[in-house]
Scaffold this active site. Sequence first.
Site, short mmCIF file in Angstrom:
data_model
loop_
_atom_site.label_atom_id
_atom_site.label_comp_id
_atom_site.label_asym_id
_atom_site.label_seq_id
_atom_site.Cartn_x
_atom_site.Cartn_y
_atom_site.Cartn_z
N SER A 536 0.85 -1.19 0.00
CA SER A 536 0.00 0.00 0.00
C SER A 536 0.89 1.24 0.00
O SER A 536 1.65 1.45 -0.92
CB SER A 536 -0.96 -0.04 1.19
N ASP A 621 -9.93 -4.00 -5.06
CA ASP A 621 -9.33 -3.12 -4.06
C ASP A 621 -9.94 -1.72 -4.13
O ASP A 621 -9.82 -1.04 -5.15
CB ASP A 621 -7.82 -3.04 -4.30
N HIS A 656 -7.86 -5.19 -1.05
CA HIS A 656 -6.64 -4.61 -0.52
C HIS A 656 -5.88 -5.57 0.39
O HIS A 656 -4.66 -5.54 0.44
CB HIS A 656 -6.99 -3.33 0.25
#
Length: 689
Positions: A536, A621, A656
């Site tokens: 991320s 995501d 995610h």
Amino acid sequence: MKRSPAPPQALRQPQVASLHGVQLRDDYAWMRLRDDPRVSEYLRRENDYADRVLKPLEPLMDELYREMVNRIQETDTSVPFRYGSYYYYSRTVAGLQYPIHCRKQGSLEAREEVLLDLNQLAVGRQYLAPGVLRVSPDHRLLAYSLDLSGAEHYTLFIKDLKRGTLLEERIHDTFDSMEWGADGTTLFYSRLNRSHRPFQLLRHRLGTPVDQDEVIHREEDEAFFVSISKTRSQRFLLLGLTSNNTSEVHFLDARDPGGEFQVISPRRHRVEYWVDQHGEFFYLTTNDEALNFRLVRTPIERPQREHWQEVIPHRPEIQLEEVLLFQDYMAVFERERGSTRLRVFGFAEEHFREVGFDEPIYSLRAGDNWEFDTHRIRVVYCSLTTPETVYDCHLGSGERELLKRTRVRGGFDPAHYQAERIFAQASDGIEIPVSLVYRRGLQSRDSRSPLLLYGYGAYGINVDPSFNSARLSLLDRGVTFAIAHVRGGADMGRHWYESGKLLNKKNTFQDFIACARELVNRGYTAPDRLGIMGGSAGGLLVGAVVNQCPELFCAAVAKVPFVDVVNSMLDSSLPLTVTEFEEWGDPRREEFFEYLLSYSPYDNVRPQPYPALLVIAGLNDPRVSFWEPAKWLAKLRQYNTGNEPLLLRTNLEAGHSGRSGRYEKLRETALIFGFLLDRFRLVQPESPA
């Protein structure tokens, strides 16, 4: 080398735009066409290509997976916690992907009651992740939410625990936030808008149509998220309105769930506060005139700022992280020089006492603490060499009671491993901590040892040294694992965060490079044996440093990486863009545009040899859109002058957080470790000492 996939010819039209006098050319903008079958086919061909390149490593990845599974206690039970007259816990069963949530009434010898078996709910599904589980105050009902795609759109269900049946209510498009009123028939929840922002708080009364639920609050400011929680005493409901650096909290007596919420302190830009309650006072942990936060209290009847009374003053060297209030005691979690400590204050006393822990480098957090009138606090402790350990600490004496230490099977002995902390000097002279762990006898300090360096560095999130049994598969093969505690996190206090965001963001990247160079200079590793990893915002870190210093690393893993910074921050239709202006900056302003453009990984790919890369994306995501890593990888291939593999793996049924089942997560970890070990030229574990 096997031929990598080529973009579909018909989709190769570039997108060209101009901002602040700069022309922005995006050759891979077409990857955003999620519903175009040619994009789906391209992602599948990328997955197939990665599988072909990694196929020779399948025996190694299978071996790693077996090692990881063999270390965990597959059939296990969490430490039960008391809530009312029940003991609640979860358990796992060998071969099953998900936990089973249970309870017993009165004592741990009572009959088990299964509240929710996630394995049954997952039958026939590729993905399942629970959001929030909330038992009603009378313990008759269970409200729970499920995400069935990885897109973090939750559906809320209500289960009658006596009958074992679901109520008719189904509430869609909720966020992972809900609470019961004290009557056990009123449920509050937050709802998502089309941009995936929780923008409303609604009140639902059991038995009434969901489409008639009352909107309690609608947040018009796109930078703010809406959530609902309770004080630890269960007396008050708290409506939270938060952006990345500003908060506002409203309260309502839980015994009057049909009443109106009242504000505690109206929002003021860059002022944050969190609320709990004890007696006739609200306690606020706030950064108001306190960079590292302070604790104040204010009468419930007069919560405005002019009535605040200081309880714990601001201390420049200590960050106040969390305060838990009990009937007779206050537990305070503080951070000093990178380590968390627990201090306890008795409301009938005049001094704090500290609860001590033995290791110099460790991680500490609050556990399940649902009882308000208790003299014990549950904490969870671990380190790089000590598995997760649950303690009950006596609030009066500070004494600890060991309840459980996670068992690591396969002959694990912490004495075989060594943890250290060193410091690297950043370009501006600041010392950056690095935490390391390795297997004794396998760290040569002659630059032959492979090393994996992990980093994150954003949102003030700390990466504390913690235990991971899967990581032993690296350590036992002679790999050192290291964490770079770079600025952008709050590992060393709030100033650490502030000096790694907005127009200071490049400090995060320079810190990481300094840590890598220090590890090389001290002989822990060498560039041809140094791998890096981040996810991320940590993927942004990986992307930035491989652009700047590709020669410093032999391999990089970027999980759901935020790499198309400028384009994403210009798109206000994405879920996080507006609220994240406070983290990264608004590129509609020229100074932020120029700064973001100067480090955005996608925009700074250039002709040079790149290290081997494994990039992992999630099709569903909502935080980092799948096209960011896909575009970045394609552009890297276009400009790469080297011969190392550049691989993209997209989870087509996840988001995610990757795959949802515990065994599936280990499969992904085995893939990552297999990729790294191959680049490190290691395949077999060393024999135990």
